[in-house]
Scaffold this motif. Structure first.
Motif, PDB file in Angstrom:
ATOM      1  N   ASN A  70       1.664  11.755  -4.108  1.00 14.88           N
ATOM      2  CA  ASN A  70       2.906  12.380  -3.654  1.00 14.88           C
ATOM      3  C   ASN A  70       3.399  13.443  -4.640  1.00 14.88           C
ATOM      4  O   ASN A  70       4.551  13.860  -4.583  1.00 14.88           O
ATOM      5  CB  ASN A  70       3.984  11.330  -3.407  1.00 14.88           C
ATOM      6  N   GLU A  71       2.527  13.869  -5.581  1.00 11.81           N
ATOM      7  CA  GLU A  71       2.797  14.916  -6.564  1.00 11.81           C
ATOM      8  C   GLU A  71       3.716  14.481  -7.713  1.00 11.81           C
ATOM      9  O   GLU A  71       4.033  15.290  -8.573  1.00 11.81           O
ATOM     10  CB  GLU A  71       3.370  16.186  -5.903  1.00 11.81           C
ATOM     11  N   THR A  72       4.169  13.235  -7.741  1.00 18.13           N
ATOM     12  CA  THR A  72       4.937  12.755  -8.892  1.00 18.13           C
ATOM     13  C   THR A  72       3.961  12.503 -10.037  1.00 18.13           C
ATOM     14  O   THR A  72       2.753  12.357  -9.823  1.00 18.13           O
ATOM     15  CB  THR A  72       5.715  11.458  -8.574  1.00 18.13           C
ATOM     16  N   THR A  73       4.492  12.468 -11.248  1.00 19.92           N
ATOM     17  CA  THR A  73       3.637  12.249 -12.414  1.00 19.92           C
ATOM     18  C   THR A  73       4.116  11.040 -13.206  1.00 19.92           C
ATOM     19  O   THR A  73       5.307  10.714 -13.196  1.00 19.92           O
ATOM     20  CB  THR A  73       3.613  13.488 -13.336  1.00 19.92           C
ATOM     21  N   VAL A  74       3.169  10.401 -13.875  1.00 18.01           N
ATOM     22  CA  VAL A  74       3.452   9.225 -14.700  1.00 18.01           C
ATOM     23  C   VAL A  74       2.666   9.371 -15.994  1.00 18.01           C
ATOM     24  O   VAL A  74       1.472   9.680 -15.959  1.00 18.01           O
ATOM     25  CB  VAL A  74       3.020   7.917 -13.979  1.00 18.01           C
ATOM     26  N   VAL A 123       0.815  -1.219   0.000  1.00 16.37           N
ATOM     27  CA  VAL A 123       0.000   0.000   0.000  1.00 16.37           C
ATOM     28  C   VAL A 123       0.848   1.268   0.000  1.00 16.37           C
ATOM     29  O   VAL A 123       0.351   2.348  -0.321  1.00 16.37           O
ATOM     30  CB  VAL A 123      -1.008   0.034   1.180  1.00 16.37           C
ATOM     31  N   ASP A 124       2.125   1.156   0.358  1.00 17.71           N
ATOM     32  CA  ASP A 124       3.022   2.317   0.387  1.00 17.71           C
ATOM     33  C   ASP A 124       3.734   2.556  -0.940  1.00 17.71           C
ATOM     34  O   ASP A 124       4.423   3.557  -1.101  1.00 17.71           O
ATOM     35  CB  ASP A 124       4.071   2.151   1.491  1.00 17.71           C
ATOM     36  N   ILE A 125       3.586   1.641  -1.886  1.00 16.85           N
ATOM     37  CA  ILE A 125       4.255   1.771  -3.184  1.00 16.85           C
ATOM     38  C   ILE A 125       3.364   2.583  -4.121  1.00 16.85           C
ATOM     39  O   ILE A 125       2.196   2.258  -4.308  1.00 16.85           O
ATOM     40  CB  ILE A 125       4.557   0.388  -3.783  1.00 16.85           C
ATOM     41  N   TYR A 126       3.925   3.645  -4.686  1.00 15.95           N
ATOM     42  CA  TYR A 126       3.175   4.492  -5.618  1.00 15.95           C
ATOM     43  C   TYR A 126       3.186   3.900  -7.017  1.00 15.95           C
ATOM     44  O   TYR A 126       2.156   3.827  -7.662  1.00 15.95           O
ATOM     45  CB  TYR A 126       3.763   5.904  -5.654  1.00 15.95           C
ATOM     46  N   SER A 160       0.458   5.792 -21.782  1.00 14.21           N
ATOM     47  CA  SER A 160       0.501   5.745 -23.239  1.00 14.21           C
ATOM     48  C   SER A 160      -0.876   5.389 -23.789  1.00 14.21           C
ATOM     49  O   SER A 160      -1.717   4.815 -23.092  1.00 14.21           O
ATOM     50  CB  SER A 160       1.554   4.757 -23.727  1.00 14.21           C
ATOM     51  N   ARG A 161      -1.101   5.769 -25.019  1.00 14.55           N
ATOM     52  CA  ARG A 161      -2.395   5.569 -25.667  1.00 14.55           C
ATOM     53  C   ARG A 161      -2.825   4.109 -25.640  1.00 14.55           C
ATOM     54  O   ARG A 161      -3.992   3.794 -25.442  1.00 14.55           O
ATOM     55  CB  ARG A 161      -2.287   6.056 -27.113  1.00 14.55           C
ATOM     56  N   SER A 162      -1.876   3.198 -25.832  1.00 15.66           N
ATOM     57  CA  SER A 162      -2.241   1.782 -25.903  1.00 15.66           C
ATOM     58  C   SER A 162      -2.697   1.201 -24.559  1.00 15.66           C
ATOM     59  O   SER A 162      -3.360   0.177 -24.528  1.00 15.66           O
ATOM     60  CB  SER A 162      -1.084   0.961 -26.474  1.00 15.66           C
ATOM     61  N   TYR A 163      -2.364   1.848 -23.448  1.00 12.32           N
ATOM     62  CA  TYR A 163      -2.779   1.361 -22.132  1.00 12.32           C
ATOM     63  C   TYR A 163      -3.903   2.195 -21.517  1.00 12.32           C
ATOM     64  O   TYR A 163      -4.410   1.857 -20.460  1.00 12.32           O
ATOM     65  CB  TYR A 163      -1.573   1.343 -21.173  1.00 12.32           C
ATOM     66  N   LEU A 164      -4.292   3.266 -22.178  1.00  9.47           N
ATOM     67  CA  LEU A 164      -5.288   4.177 -21.616  1.00  9.47           C
ATOM     68  C   LEU A 164      -6.652   3.520 -21.433  1.00  9.47           C
ATOM     69  O   LEU A 164      -7.298   3.681 -20.397  1.00  9.47           O
ATOM     70  CB  LEU A 164      -5.417   5.422 -22.505  1.00  9.47           C
ATOM     71  N   LYS A 165      -7.092   2.745 -22.403  1.00  4.85           N
ATOM     72  CA  LYS A 165      -8.398   2.086 -22.311  1.00  4.85           C
ATOM     73  C   LYS A 165      -8.447   1.136 -21.101  1.00  4.85           C
ATOM     74  O   LYS A 165      -9.430   1.109 -20.363  1.00  4.85           O
ATOM     75  CB  LYS A 165      -8.707   1.333 -23.602  1.00  4.85           C
ATOM     76  N   GLY A 166      -7.374   0.371 -20.898  1.00  4.09           N
ATOM     77  CA  GLY A 166      -7.317  -0.543 -19.756  1.00  4.09           C
ATOM     78  C   GLY A 166      -7.332   0.187 -18.425  1.00  4.09           C
ATOM     79  O   GLY A 166      -7.977  -0.249 -17.470  1.00  4.09           O
ATOM     80  N   LEU A 167      -6.650   1.326 -18.368  1.00  7.31           N
ATOM     81  CA  LEU A 167      -6.645   2.126 -17.149  1.00  7.31           C
ATOM     82  C   LEU A 167      -8.038   2.671 -16.854  1.00  7.31           C
ATOM     83  O   LEU A 167      -8.532   2.576 -15.731  1.00  7.31           O
ATOM     84  CB  LEU A 167      -5.644   3.281 -17.263  1.00  7.31           C
ATOM     85  N   VAL A 214       1.209   1.351 -11.983  1.00  6.56           N
ATOM     86  CA  VAL A 214       0.856   2.310 -10.930  1.00  6.56           C
ATOM     87  C   VAL A 214      -0.137   1.695  -9.955  1.00  6.56           C
ATOM     88  O   VAL A 214      -0.967   0.876 -10.328  1.00  6.56           O
ATOM     89  CB  VAL A 214       0.279   3.636 -11.472  1.00  6.56           C
ATOM     90  N   ASN A 215      -0.031   2.119  -8.711  1.00  9.60           N
ATOM     91  CA  ASN A 215      -0.961   1.729  -7.668  1.00  9.60           C
ATOM     92  C   ASN A 215      -2.211   2.586  -7.843  1.00  9.60           C
ATOM     93  O   ASN A 215      -2.156   3.809  -7.659  1.00  9.60           O
ATOM     94  CB  ASN A 215      -0.325   1.958  -6.297  1.00  9.60           C
ATOM     95  N   VAL A 216      -3.330   1.982  -8.203  1.00 10.69           N
ATOM     96  CA  VAL A 216      -4.548   2.751  -8.502  1.00 10.69           C
ATOM     97  C   VAL A 216      -5.061   3.520  -7.286  1.00 10.69           C
ATOM     98  O   VAL A 216      -5.734   4.532  -7.450  1.00 10.69           O
ATOM     99  CB  VAL A 216      -5.659   1.869  -9.115  1.00 10.69           C
ATOM    100  N   THR A 217      -4.731   3.085  -6.098  1.00  9.50           N
ATOM    101  CA  THR A 217      -5.186   3.792  -4.897  1.00  9.50           C
ATOM    102  C   THR A 217      -4.362   5.048  -4.626  1.00  9.50           C
ATOM    103  O   THR A 217      -4.728   5.842  -3.769  1.00  9.50           O
ATOM    104  CB  THR A 217      -5.139   2.886  -3.655  1.00  9.50           C
ATOM    105  N   LYS A 218      -3.267   5.233  -5.343  1.00 12.46           N
ATOM    106  CA  LYS A 218      -2.389   6.390  -5.140  1.00 12.46           C
ATOM    107  C   LYS A 218      -2.563   7.454  -6.218  1.00 12.46           C
ATOM    108  O   LYS A 218      -1.851   8.445  -6.235  1.00 12.46           O
ATOM    109  CB  LYS A 218      -0.922   5.942  -5.101  1.00 12.46           C
ATOM    110  N   ILE A 219      -3.512   7.261  -7.145  1.00 16.40           N
ATOM    111  CA  ILE A 219      -3.733   8.239  -8.203  1.00 16.40           C
ATOM    112  C   ILE A 219      -4.570   9.385  -7.644  1.00 16.40           C
ATOM    113  O   ILE A 219      -5.661   9.170  -7.109  1.00 16.40           O
ATOM    114  CB  ILE A 219      -4.447   7.605  -9.414  1.00 16.40           C
TER     115      ILE A 219
END
Length: 149
Positions: A125-129, A56-59, A132-139, A103-108
């Motif tokens: 934590n204010e970092t950004t990720v 749970v601590d991993i972003y 990509s277009r090919s993974y956007l639908k799954g997210l 990415v940890n979905v609970t940290k978005i």
């Protein structure tokens, strides 16, 4: 879907049986979910020390070259596992957003639309990720947003 729970002392460990008239994507997802680890910690390496990191601590988890890292609030820890292994192991909490990042979905915290069909995630934590277009639908499906949910 019917769910039955049978408590019996003859079982040493939990046993799950799935009865269905055909194999479907819903059954496949259920099996993946059940196979995913139920552990709360994972080993991360920093210099010559091994740390037991709370999942749970991993972003996010990312790869650079041949190495894979866990990003937490405080540090980046190296993993001895491959990114695809971690994707399977952590699939309850994490989703792939590009070729080299989970990415940890609970940290978005929020999502920003970028040009060319890309999206940028802002983490708690204010970092950004970048997504990509090919993974956007799954997210979007995982987060339950958009028209295709």
């Amino acid at each position: 879907m019917q769910i039955k729970l049978i408590i019996d002392e003859k079982y040493v460990e939990p046993e799950v049986l799935i009865h269905a008239n055909e194999y479907s994507s819903q059954i496949e997802q259920l099996m993946k979910y059940l196979k995913a680890t139920s552990t709360d910690v994972i080993d991360g390496y920093l210099q010559k020390e091994i740390f037991m990191l709370k999942i749970v601590d991993i972003y996010f988890v990312f790869s650079e070259g041949a190495k894979v890292y866990f990003q937490t609030e405080e540090n980046e820890y190296e993993s001895k596992r491959k990114l695809y292994e971690l994707e399977e192991l952590l699939e309850k909490d994490f989703v792939r957003v590009n070729k080299s990042t989970l990415v940890n979905v609970t940290k978005i915290s929020s999502m920003k639309v970028e040009g060319m069909g890309m999206m940028q995630l802002v983490m708690n934590n204010e970092t950004t990720v970048l997504v990509s277009r090919s993974y956007l639908k799954g997210l979007k499906k995982r987060l339950g947003i958009g028209r295709d949910t």
